[in-house]
Design a protein around this motif. Structure first.
Motif, PDB file in Angstrom:
ATOM      1  N   ARG A  72       0.860  -1.185   0.000  1.00 23.81           N
ATOM      2  CA  ARG A  72       0.000   0.000   0.000  1.00 23.81           C
ATOM      3  C   ARG A  72       0.894   1.231   0.000  1.00 23.81           C
TER       4      ARG A  72
ATOM      5  N   ASP B 272       1.013   5.295   0.198  1.00 23.43           N
ATOM      6  CA  ASP B 272       0.259   6.508   0.543  1.00 23.43           C
ATOM      7  C   ASP B 272       1.145   7.717   0.288  1.00 23.43           C
TER       8      ASP B 272
ATOM      9  N   SER C 133      -6.045   0.999  -8.100  1.00 20.41           N
ATOM     10  CA  SER C 133      -5.903   2.401  -7.746  1.00 20.41           C
ATOM     11  C   SER C 133      -6.757   3.202  -8.702  1.00 20.41           C
TER      12      SER C 133
ATOM     13  N   PRO D 177      -4.667  13.436  -0.292  1.00 18.11           N
ATOM     14  CA  PRO D 177      -4.089  12.128   0.048  1.00 18.11           C
ATOM     15  C   PRO D 177      -4.457  11.076  -1.012  1.00 18.11           C
ATOM     16  N   GLN D 178      -3.479  10.301  -1.401  1.00 21.45           N
ATOM     17  CA  GLN D 178      -3.680   9.269  -2.420  1.00 21.45           C
ATOM     18  C   GLN D 178      -3.277   7.920  -1.827  1.00 21.45           C
ATOM     19  N   THR D 179      -4.004   6.895  -2.229  1.00 20.12           N
ATOM     20  CA  THR D 179      -3.644   5.543  -1.806  1.00 20.12           C
ATOM     21  C   THR D 179      -3.616   4.638  -3.032  1.00 20.12           C
TER      22      THR D 179
ATOM     23  N   TYR E 181      -2.663   0.654  -4.455  1.00 16.05           N
ATOM     24  CA  TYR E 181      -2.462  -0.721  -4.000  1.00 16.05           C
ATOM     25  C   TYR E 181      -1.814  -1.546  -5.107  1.00 16.05           C
TER      26      TYR E 181
ATOM     27  N   SER F 277       5.468  10.351   1.033  1.00 17.59           N
ATOM     28  CA  SER F 277       5.065   9.020   0.564  1.00 17.59           C
ATOM     29  C   SER F 277       5.499   7.968   1.574  1.00 17.59           C
ATOM     30  N   ARG F 278       4.651   6.992   1.732  1.00 20.91           N
ATOM     31  CA  ARG F 278       4.926   5.883   2.644  1.00 20.91           C
ATOM     32  C   ARG F 278       4.516   4.595   1.939  1.00 20.91           C
TER      33      ARG F 278
END
Lengths: 516, 318
Positions: free
Chosen positions: A49, A51, A81, A107-109, A111, A269-270
């Motif tokens: 994931r 982020d 996504s 914020p964006q996520t 996968y 980003s993470r």
């Protein structure tokens, strides 16, 4: 009229059986097509994931993807996504997945999901050219400390592996000597330090990022490992424990020659990983990884689904033929029409047994009643058969409609019965009735149905459907068995009854002779 | 006892269906010769060529339109037999033994009209009685006036003698007597009486109906063990000559004894049935294997072969 030698015949039989079984076995081992229908294989489902916070500009996010991780094989992968374009870019640096979007804000996520089959043998990766050690530059005091540390390790080791182990031991020492403390202070990351030291010693080393797999874990991150080239292959070391080799539950995600995640047009980003252990049908697994080996050509999985289902029925026919040959040659059952039972059995496959039997018997008996009237009309044979065909179609249509009105949707499926064959069956049975009486009709009709039901029971057995469809070469074994039965000259089961009178008569006579 | 062990059958030398089909029919009967026996018309024509006696042929119906004017052809014929040329197992044979007014009397005594005969012929032409439903032709031939010696031995039908001929050697014989149960037909499974005949003398060995031993004809009550076929050697000769005639190694010959014309070949069968063994109370295999072991060309003529089997296959011998 000399009898030909049987050796060629039996070698053909043995050859066919070996060819069939051998090909099946090879395909089973190389393509991992399971022999059992419901077989399940465990796979790891891993989700990455990503982020980040988008600035409102075009966004490009690239993520390093696993590329043939040792001990694992990728089964499926996908990216989820919304609104993002996704592609996988392969280069000699490795595989990267790339998400793109014209403009994104907030914020964006993203996968990325992939399924891996684990527990495979580690194939050593052959490097096209022997890797060279990087040159390492230290600051003054560290250079001295590194040199002394390496000298100690070198003196107590003989191979790149033992050298690595010795270095780890020195660095991990609970009361490290001066040199080790100095190096650790300058480079707190054990893995990076180890890699640098090894390269300095002239041993090619690189760091690799691995993911420890544990069922139902979330928010996991990658662990840094060190790979050492021992002159033949890369050997993995865990710098924290000194353990050598790739643990079964470690998936190498990427190597340090590329970054894990790059985001352009975003910040903060993470990335985190979660994983579960799940099972999927082994057949699906095999199908997904059908490669270009010659064995996959024999399989029919590459055909469109419609053709595949046709083949599914087609490959069942040899088994039906085998049943018919067995019942007629070995058992000696009478059937009306040699291979009509197979066609009926195929129809049963579509209709289900009870309904199929019911509709078959009712269609045939209806037809017989109509046929007795036809025989009074004195029609020519061909016209009479054609009339019967039309009548059979009417009977079947009426039965289907009645079935439908009664709420039996399955009523429609009796249209699967081969109508021409049924018309001929009615004709033959009617003649049989006139010539030999109803008993013979029952014997032959019952025999046909019995063979049909047996063939149906064999064909609907899930394992058999699975084997004949996925291993069409097994039909060669059926072929061999059919040919073998063609050579059988022994008695049929029915003859054991038929000629029992002779034995009984003989016994009676012996007794009569004795009393005279 | 419901079942017999296969070893017991083997010890008795009984020939099974699979063994017959593969080791004898398949090995000794070349496929291309089958039409000779499967088509009674061809059999008749070749029999004439080889001077083997057969019932007189009245006429042949080959086309559907000929049936319309069939009365004309039938005028003057009191008794006749209508047969499909490619019929099998006695199917489609219509035997007319006389007339009453414009009605025809079947061998069973039932009266039928010319319409019934027309329909029968039409069915035959369309292939109803032929193997595989192929179009066929109708043969109308002379009725057999069976010999007085069979008086009281057959009910509503012609007694015929089935002789199995292997490589030209008659190996086993039986007399088939129609009964009420068999509806005038001579097929054993339909209820005809089968009387095993001694190859050496032509006298009765034993008799069975529905595979059970019988001593008297079930309808006429005549004792069956008294049966002795006249001119037995001629009959065997007739059967034996069929080998040269057809070239088929394993055949069943159906022979009838006509009052006037003597032994007549009725038809040949390339797939003769197995129940002859039940009627004889012994298996065919030992005799067939014996013939196989004879040196080729040790008996060149039918006479030599018949003399050999009459010496060898006697009541108590092989």
């Amino acid at each position: 009229m000399k009898k030909p030698s049987r050796a060629p015949f039996y070698s053909i039989i043995v050859g066919l059986i070996l060819l069939g079984l051998g090909t099946a076995w090879l395909r089973h081992t190389t393509m991992e097509i399971p022999f059992l229908a419901g077989e399940q294989r465990p796979v790891w489902m891993i989700e990455a994931r990503v982020d980040f916070f988008a600035n409102g500009d075009p966004v490009v996010a690239t993520l390093a993807l696993p590329d043939n991780p040792p001990g694992f094989r990728m089964f499926t992968e996908q990216a989820a996504s919304p609104g993002y374009g996704w592609s996988v870019i392969e280069s000699n640096q490795g595989r990267r997945g790339e998400w793109t979007k014209r403009s994104a804000a907030g914020p964006q996520t993203l996968y990325y999901k992939a399924q891996f089959v684990g527990g495979l043998d580690n194939d050593p990766i052959i490097e096209p050219q022997i890797p060279q050690a990087r040159s390492v530059i230290w600051d003054g005091p560290q250079a001295t400390a590194a040199g002394q540390l390496l000298a100690v390790a070198l003196s107590t080791s003989s191979t790149p592996q033992s050298m690595t182990r010795e270095l780890i031991k020195l660095l991990k020492d609970p009361s490290p000597d001066q040199n080790a403390s100095l190096m650790l202070a300058a480079e707190p990351n054990m893995a990076t330090l180890l890699e640098k030291l090894l390269n300095q010693a002239g041993i090619p080393a690189r760091s690799a990022m691995g993911l420890y797999l544990e069922d139902a874990r979330r928010h996991q991150s990658l662990t840094q490992m060190v790979e050492v080239y021992d002159g033949e292959e890369w050997v993995l070391f865990n710098p924290a424990t000194g353990q050598q080799g790739v643990p079964e539950n470690l998936l190498i995600w990427h190597r340090d020659n590329q970054s894990l995640l790059d985001v352009v047009g975003g910040r903060n980003s993470r990335i985190s990983f979660s994983m579960i252990y799940q099972t999927v049908p082994a057949l699906e697994l095999a199908r997904a990884q059908s490669n270009d080996s010659i064995f996959s050509i024999i399989g029919v999985h590459r055909l469109p689904i419609e053709e595949q289902s046709m083949f599914k029925l087609l490959f069942l026919l040899p088994l039906g033929a085998l049943v018919v040959v067995f019942m007629r040659v070995i058992v000696g059952l009478k059937t009306s029409g040699t291979f009509m039972p197979i066609l009926i059995a195929l129809a049963f496959l579509q209709t289900s047994l009870g309904l199929g039997l019911f509709s078959f018997i009712s269609v045939v008996s209806f037809g017989l009643v109509l046929r007795t009237y036809l025989s009074r009309l004195n029609l020519l044979l061909i016209a009479r058969i054609a009339t019967l065909v039309v009548l059979v179609i009417f009977i079947i249509s009426v039965l289907s409609l009645v079935g439908y009105q009664m709420g039996l949707n399955t009523g429609m499926t009796i249209t699967f019965f081969p109508m021409i064959i049924i018309a001929w069956t009615i004709e033959r049975m009617s003649i049989l009735w006139e010539e030999e009486g109803p008993k013979e009709v029952l014997v032959q009709g019952g025999g046909s149905l019995l063979v049909a039901v047996l063939a149906y029971l064999m064909m609907q057995f899930p394992l058999i459907g699975h084997l004949t469809f996925n291993f069409p070469e097994l039909n060669l074994v059926f072929l061999a068995l059919i040919m073998l039965m063609g050579q059988y000259t022994g008695y049929k089961f029915s003859e054991l009854r038929r000629f029992r009178a002779m034995v009984e008569n003989e016994i009676v006579e012996d007794k009569a002779g004795g009393t005279k | 006892m419901k079942w017999v062990s296969p070893w017991r059958l083997r010890r008795m030398g009984i020939l099974g269906m699979n063994c017959r089909n593969r080791d004898f029919i398949g090995s000794y009967n070349p496929r291309h010769l089958f039409p000779l026996v499967d088509n009674k018309l061809k059999t008749k024509l070749i029999a004439e060529e080889y001077e083997v006696a057969t019932p007189r042929l009245f006429f042949v119906v080959e086309q559907q339109h000929e049936i319309a004017t069939i009365e004309k052809k039938l005028t003057g014929l009191e008794g006749f037999a209508v047969k499909p040329a490619k019929g099998s197992g006695g199917k489609g044979i219509l035997v007319i033994i006389g007339r009453r007014g414009d009605k025809f009397i079947k061998s069973s005594g039932v009266e039928i009209t010319v319409e019934d005969i027309r329909r029968h012929m039409s069915n035959t032409l369309a292939g109803l009685y032929s193997l595989g439903g192929k179009p066929d032709v109708v043969i109308v031939e002379d009725l057999i006036q069976f010999d007085d010696s069979f008086e009281g031995y057959s009910y509503e039908g012609v007694p015929d003698i089935r002789i199995i001929v292997f490589k030209g050697y008659p190996v086993m014989a039986m007399l088939r007597l129609a009964t009420h149960a068999s509806d005038g037909k001579a097929n054993l499974h339909q209820g005809a009486v089968g009387v095993g005949l001694d190859i050496g003398t032509g006298s009765a060995l034993r008799a069975v109906q529905f595979s059970r031993p019988v001593t008297h004809h079930p309808d006429t009550k005549r004792p069956l063990h008294e049966i002795q076929i006249a001119n037995w050697r001629d009959m065997l000769l007739l059967a034996s000559r069929c080998f040269e005639m057809t070239g088929l190694g394993y055949i069943g010959t159906d022979i009838v004894l006509d009052k006037v014309r003597g032994a007549q070949l009725l038809e040949l069968n390339a797939r003769p049935g197995l129940s002859i063994q039940v009627a004889n109370g012994r298996g065919l295999l030992p005799r067939l294997r014996h013939i196989e072991s004879i040196k080729p060309r040790s008996h060149r003529t039918p006479e030599q072969r018949v003399d050999y089997v009459m010496r060898t296959f006697t009541r108590d011998g092989q």
